[in-house]
Design a protein around this motif. Sequence first.
Motif, PDB file in Angstrom:
ATOM      1  N   ALA A   1       0.822  -1.214   0.000  1.00  0.00           N
ATOM      2  CA  ALA A   1       0.000   0.000   0.000  1.00  0.00           C
ATOM      3  C   ALA A   1       0.854   1.262   0.000  1.00  0.00           C
TER       4      ALA A   1
ATOM      5  N   ARG B   1       0.566   4.116  -2.749  1.00  0.00           N
ATOM      6  CA  ARG B   1       0.343   5.521  -2.371  1.00  0.00           C
ATOM      7  C   ARG B   1       1.377   6.424  -3.020  1.00  0.00           C
TER       8      ARG B   1
ATOM      9  N   LEU C   1      -2.425   7.134   3.341  1.00  0.00           N
ATOM     10  CA  LEU C   1      -3.146   5.900   3.637  1.00  0.00           C
ATOM     11  C   LEU C   1      -4.060   6.131   4.832  1.00  0.00           C
TER      12      LEU C   1
ATOM     13  N   GLN D   1      -8.551   1.510   4.131  1.00  0.00           N
ATOM     14  CA  GLN D   1      -7.810   0.283   3.858  1.00  0.00           C
ATOM     15  C   GLN D   1      -8.672  -0.941   4.201  1.00  0.00           C
TER      16      GLN D   1
ATOM     17  N   GLY E   1      -7.227   3.807   0.336  1.00  0.00           N
ATOM     18  CA  GLY E   1      -7.018   2.436   0.768  1.00  0.00           C
ATOM     19  C   GLY E   1      -6.951   1.592  -0.486  1.00  0.00           C
ATOM     20  N   ILE E   2      -6.106   0.584  -0.501  1.00  0.00           N
ATOM     21  CA  ILE E   2      -5.967  -0.274  -1.672  1.00  0.00           C
ATOM     22  C   ILE E   2      -5.750  -1.702  -1.212  1.00  0.00           C
TER      23      ILE E   2
END
Length: 170
Positions: A52, A56, A73, A78, A149-150
């Motif tokens: 992440a 970002r 983040l 997330q 969030g990923i």
Amino acid sequence: MARISGTGRGFGIGLAVIAPLGLAACATPEPVNAALPSLYWPMTSQGAQVDAGTARDMISAYRARSGLAPLRLDPDLQKLAEAEAAAMAAADRPSRAQTVKNAVERLGFASAEANLSAGYHTLAEAFSGWRDSPAHNATLLAPQAQRMGIATAYAPGSKYKVYWALLVAK
């Protein structure tokens, strides 16, 4: 897996000894090469997680070239991204972005945007695909976005294999 080749009389004996070792190597997933940049890590195995922080940084650098603020983040976004990626993998199909955006906003986030996709096996592939898609690129470059969030989820029996959820919000 190692390649086996050779000629001569000792080849048959060598093959009998080496072949079981080669088959054993195929049965065990290959570890991620620590020297490989995380944007190229394959997400095609159970437990694989997108980096992440790298995501970002990559998205923020892309946004900076358009004069936009970097993203940070957000732990709540997330968790939502992880839940959405898992839900898509379980359903074996991408969700509708508008439905997810509405759900994120109902939870108190403003100006929510979502990139929901499937089939990209690395962060580099996903980022490139999103950048080349006008709708997904609009999410990357959402002017009011401040947080993100990923997440990915792996579905081995799916034709897509990997599901992605990128959530951005103010």
